[in-house]
Design a protein around this motif. Structure first.
Motif, PDB file in Angstrom:
ATOM      1  N   THR A  83       0.840  -1.212   0.000  1.00  0.00           N
ATOM      2  CA  THR A  83       0.000   0.000   0.000  1.00  0.00           C
ATOM      3  C   THR A  83       0.871   1.257   0.000  1.00  0.00           C
ATOM      4  OG1 THR A  83      -1.605  -1.208   1.314  1.00  0.00           O
ATOM      5  CG2 THR A  83      -1.915   1.146   1.188  1.00  0.00           C
ATOM      6  N   ILE A  84       1.856   1.295   0.898  1.00  0.00           N
ATOM      7  CA  ILE A  84       2.717   2.483   1.001  1.00  0.00           C
ATOM      8  C   ILE A  84       3.530   2.665  -0.285  1.00  0.00           C
ATOM      9  CG2 ILE A  84       4.707   3.454   2.250  1.00  0.00           C
ATOM     10  CD1 ILE A  84       3.488   2.053   4.769  1.00  0.00           C
ATOM     11  N   TRP A  85       4.022   1.549  -0.810  1.00  0.00           N
ATOM     12  CA  TRP A  85       4.795   1.607  -2.058  1.00  0.00           C
ATOM     13  C   TRP A  85       3.933   2.188  -3.186  1.00  0.00           C
ATOM     14  CZ3 TRP A  85       9.683   0.842  -3.786  1.00  0.00           C
ATOM     15  CH2 TRP A  85       9.855   0.670  -5.157  1.00  0.00           C
ATOM     16  N   THR A  86       2.712   1.682  -3.332  1.00  0.00           N
ATOM     17  CA  THR A  86       1.826   2.151  -4.413  1.00  0.00           C
ATOM     18  C   THR A  86       1.440   3.615  -4.191  1.00  0.00           C
ATOM     19  OG1 THR A  86       0.939  -0.074  -4.565  1.00  0.00           O
ATOM     20  CG2 THR A  86      -0.310   1.631  -5.661  1.00  0.00           C
ATOM     21  N   PHE A  87       1.157   3.962  -2.941  1.00  0.00           N
ATOM     22  CA  PHE A  87       0.744   5.346  -2.640  1.00  0.00           C
ATOM     23  C   PHE A  87       1.867   6.324  -2.995  1.00  0.00           C
ATOM     24  CE2 PHE A  87      -0.214   8.984   0.084  1.00  0.00           C
ATOM     25  CZ  PHE A  87      -1.564   9.148  -0.178  1.00  0.00           C
ATOM     26  N   ARG A  88       3.094   5.938  -2.692  1.00  0.00           N
ATOM     27  CA  ARG A  88       4.224   6.853  -2.957  1.00  0.00           C
ATOM     28  C   ARG A  88       4.610   6.875  -4.430  1.00  0.00           C
ATOM     29  NH1 ARG A  88       8.712   6.585   1.683  1.00  0.00           N
ATOM     30  NH2 ARG A  88       9.469   8.263   0.409  1.00  0.00           N
ATOM     31  N   GLN A  89       4.450   5.743  -5.105  1.00  0.00           N
ATOM     32  CA  GLN A  89       4.867   5.669  -6.508  1.00  0.00           C
ATOM     33  C   GLN A  89       3.778   6.122  -7.471  1.00  0.00           C
ATOM     34  OE1 GLN A  89       7.964   4.519  -7.675  1.00  0.00           O
ATOM     35  NE2 GLN A  89       8.583   4.644  -5.543  1.00  0.00           N
ATOM     36  N   ARG A  91       1.373   7.902  -9.913  1.00  0.00           N
ATOM     37  CA  ARG A  91       1.431   9.106 -10.762  1.00  0.00           C
ATOM     38  C   ARG A  91       0.115   9.199 -11.520  1.00  0.00           C
ATOM     39  NH1 ARG A  91       4.949   9.647  -7.979  1.00  0.00           N
ATOM     40  NH2 ARG A  91       7.176   9.814  -8.282  1.00  0.00           N
ATOM     41  N   PRO A  92      -0.385  10.413 -11.771  1.00  0.00           N
ATOM     42  CA  PRO A  92      -1.644  10.526 -12.514  1.00  0.00           C
ATOM     43  C   PRO A  92      -1.499   9.975 -13.934  1.00  0.00           C
ATOM     44  CG  PRO A  92      -0.735  12.694 -11.980  1.00  0.00           C
ATOM     45  CD  PRO A  92       0.155  11.698 -11.342  1.00  0.00           C
ATOM     46  N   VAL A  93      -2.582   9.354 -14.415  1.00  0.00           N
ATOM     47  CA  VAL A  93      -2.577   8.788 -15.768  1.00  0.00           C
ATOM     48  C   VAL A  93      -2.622   9.923 -16.776  1.00  0.00           C
ATOM     49  CG1 VAL A  93      -3.784   7.234 -17.342  1.00  0.00           C
ATOM     50  CG2 VAL A  93      -3.829   6.805 -14.884  1.00  0.00           C
ATOM     51  N   LYS A  94      -1.702   9.845 -17.777  1.00  0.00           N
ATOM     52  CA  LYS A  94      -1.665  10.937 -18.784  1.00  0.00           C
ATOM     53  C   LYS A  94      -2.741  10.705 -19.836  1.00  0.00           C
ATOM     54  CE  LYS A  94       3.199  11.501 -17.968  1.00  0.00           C
ATOM     55  NZ  LYS A  94       4.515  11.043 -18.362  1.00  0.00           N
TER      56      LYS A  94
ATOM     57  N   ALA B  43     -11.623  -4.057 -17.556  1.00  0.00           N
ATOM     58  CA  ALA B  43     -10.604  -3.073 -17.950  1.00  0.00           C
ATOM     59  C   ALA B  43     -11.046  -1.660 -17.571  1.00  0.00           C
ATOM     60  CB  ALA B  43     -10.355  -3.172 -19.442  1.00  0.00           C
ATOM     61  N   ALA B  44     -12.351  -1.379 -17.734  1.00  0.00           N
ATOM     62  CA  ALA B  44     -12.859  -0.038 -17.389  1.00  0.00           C
ATOM     63  C   ALA B  44     -12.702   0.222 -15.886  1.00  0.00           C
ATOM     64  CB  ALA B  44     -14.328   0.075 -17.789  1.00  0.00           C
ATOM     65  N   TYR B  45     -12.989  -0.811 -15.081  1.00  0.00           N
ATOM     66  CA  TYR B  45     -12.803  -0.651 -13.623  1.00  0.00           C
ATOM     67  C   TYR B  45     -11.323  -0.499 -13.286  1.00  0.00           C
ATOM     68  CZ  TYR B  45     -17.518  -1.139 -11.924  1.00  0.00           C
ATOM     69  OH  TYR B  45     -18.821  -0.890 -11.623  1.00  0.00           O
ATOM     70  N   ALA B  46     -10.466  -1.276 -13.984  1.00  0.00           N
ATOM     71  CA  ALA B  46      -9.019  -1.177 -13.724  1.00  0.00           C
ATOM     72  C   ALA B  46      -8.524   0.237 -14.026  1.00  0.00           C
ATOM     73  CB  ALA B  46      -8.272  -2.204 -14.573  1.00  0.00           C
ATOM     74  N   MET B  47      -9.039   0.830 -15.111  1.00  0.00           N
ATOM     75  CA  MET B  47      -8.638   2.208 -15.453  1.00  0.00           C
ATOM     76  C   MET B  47      -9.115   3.194 -14.401  1.00  0.00           C
ATOM     77  SD  MET B  47      -9.023   2.510 -19.547  1.00  0.00           S
ATOM     78  CE  MET B  47      -8.600   4.234 -19.624  1.00  0.00           C
ATOM     79  N   ALA B  48     -10.363   2.960 -13.925  1.00  0.00           N
ATOM     80  CA  ALA B  48     -10.914   3.863 -12.897  1.00  0.00           C
ATOM     81  C   ALA B  48     -10.097   3.762 -11.604  1.00  0.00           C
ATOM     82  CB  ALA B  48     -12.371   3.506 -12.637  1.00  0.00           C
ATOM     83  N   ARG B  50      -6.927   2.808 -11.401  1.00  0.00           N
ATOM     84  CA  ARG B  50      -5.581   3.322 -11.665  1.00  0.00           C
ATOM     85  C   ARG B  50      -5.550   4.849 -11.632  1.00  0.00           C
ATOM     86  NH1 ARG B  50      -3.013   2.526 -17.351  1.00  0.00           N
ATOM     87  NH2 ARG B  50      -1.085   3.661 -17.045  1.00  0.00           N
ATOM     88  N   ALA B  51      -6.651   5.458 -12.001  1.00  0.00           N
ATOM     89  CA  ALA B  51      -6.685   6.924 -12.082  1.00  0.00           C
ATOM     90  C   ALA B  51      -6.814   7.584 -10.712  1.00  0.00           C
ATOM     91  CB  ALA B  51      -7.845   7.350 -12.972  1.00  0.00           C
ATOM     92  N   ASN B  52      -7.141   6.801  -9.686  1.00  0.00           N
ATOM     93  CA  ASN B  52      -7.367   7.354  -8.351  1.00  0.00           C
ATOM     94  C   ASN B  52      -6.303   6.823  -7.387  1.00  0.00           C
ATOM     95  OD1 ASN B  52      -8.454   7.423  -5.575  1.00  0.00           O
ATOM     96  ND2 ASN B  52     -10.246   8.307  -6.570  1.00  0.00           N
ATOM     97  N   ARG B  53      -5.658   7.734  -6.681  1.00  0.00           N
ATOM     98  CA  ARG B  53      -4.552   7.335  -5.798  1.00  0.00           C
ATOM     99  C   ARG B  53      -5.023   6.447  -4.645  1.00  0.00           C
ATOM    100  NH1 ARG B  53      -0.006  11.572  -3.758  1.00  0.00           N
ATOM    101  NH2 ARG B  53       1.649  10.061  -3.568  1.00  0.00           N
ATOM    102  N   ILE B  54      -6.154   6.825  -4.020  1.00  0.00           N
ATOM    103  CA  ILE B  54      -6.659   6.057  -2.873  1.00  0.00           C
ATOM    104  C   ILE B  54      -7.109   4.662  -3.310  1.00  0.00           C
ATOM    105  CG2 ILE B  54      -8.430   6.010  -1.049  1.00  0.00           C
ATOM    106  CD1 ILE B  54      -6.376   8.179  -0.599  1.00  0.00           C
ATOM    107  N   LEU B  55      -7.826   4.614  -4.447  1.00  0.00           N
ATOM    108  CA  LEU B  55      -8.294   3.306  -4.942  1.00  0.00           C
ATOM    109  C   LEU B  55      -7.114   2.417  -5.327  1.00  0.00           C
ATOM    110  CD1 LEU B  55     -11.432   4.171  -7.110  1.00  0.00           C
ATOM    111  CD2 LEU B  55     -11.354   3.054  -4.891  1.00  0.00           C
TER     112      LEU B  55
END
Lengths: 94, 153
Positions: A83-89, A91-94, B43-48, B50-55
């Motif tokens: 969790t900590i690793w993912t939270f720190r690494q 990056r927003p999806v471009k 895949a749509a859920y995986a993208m959603a 991935r786009a959110n830090r908390i999730l």
């Protein structure tokens, strides 16, 4: 207040997840003991839980209280590390 | 077939729902199309996520729990395998703390008399099979996030 309640919810949810994982692990061990024809015995405190299939021919595996504590700690450590690793690494999806 | 579109995330449905519904209307109602829709929903859920830090962090938490459970299951099966090779009882302890022990059965049946080597190999086969399957599952679980990341645009 909102942040605190969110943090408590996250904590409770993570604890429930670890509890479900532990229960799943115990279930897996019971299935394995049946498949491998071994005896399985949990001695936690003053409680004993014994599982033996009909005609088991293998050894009897006994697990004591400290192994349960170590198992919970290991699951929490693994989960927190990822969790900590993912939270720190992250990056927003471009 | 259109009902499968309800499995997609709400934001995705609001953006692409009508176009996708029109597309699904033109496609034949086959199992392959249904599978495509199911994979697309995943895949749509995986993208959603991935786009959110908390999730993403929550998904990583679940991933860590799964890996830890699998590692412990592998350790248990390995313990059984090692105990089958050893003759006497085994005690697993760290200093004064005892975690567990393995006691071999002392039942000896004349009718089941086989050479020690054959008995060991035959008895170990299910353990090896189980260990191999668990290792394959562990590799798949470890590789899953990377595979999902690669498959997403």
């Amino acid at each position: 207040m909102r942040g605190a309640s969110a943090a408590i919810s996250a904590l409770l949810l993570s604890l429930v997840t670890v509890a479900i994982a532990e229960a799943g692990l115990v279930g897996l061990l019971f299935v394995f003991s049946y498949v491998l024809k071994i005896g399985l015995r949990f001695d936690v405190g003053s409680t004993s839980l014994v599982f033996t299939s009909g005609a088991y021919t293998g050894p009897i595996v006994q697990l004591y209280g400290p192994s349960v504590i170590a198992s919970v700690l290991f699951i929490v450590a693994c989960a927190l590390t990822t969790t900590i690793w993912t939270f720190r690494q992250w990056r927003p999806v471009k | 077939m259109k009902a499968l579109l309800r499995l997609y995330p709400r934001a995705w449905r609001e953006r692409y729902g009508s176009e996708m519904a029109a597309l699904v209307d033109d496609l034949p109602a086959e199992i392959g199309v249904a599978l495509d829709l199911l994979v697309g929903a995943g895949a749509a859920y995986a993208m959603a996520v991935r786009a959110n830090r908390i999730l993403s962090s929550a998904a990583a938490y679940l991933h860590g729990v799964c890996v830890a459970v699998l590692l412990q299951a592998i350790a248990f099966v390995t313990l059984v395998l090692v105990s089958q090779q050893s003759q006497g009882p085994m005690i697993i302890q760290l200093g004064p703390i005892q975690f567990g022990s393995v006691v071999p059965q002392s039942v000896f049946r004349i009718s089941q008399l086989r050479s020690a080597l054959v008995r060991t190999v035959v008895d170990s086969m299910p353990v090896f099979g189980l260990l191999a399957s668990l290792l394959v599952i562990l590799v798949l679980v470890l590789a899953a996030p990377r595979l999902v990341r690669r498959s997403l645009p």
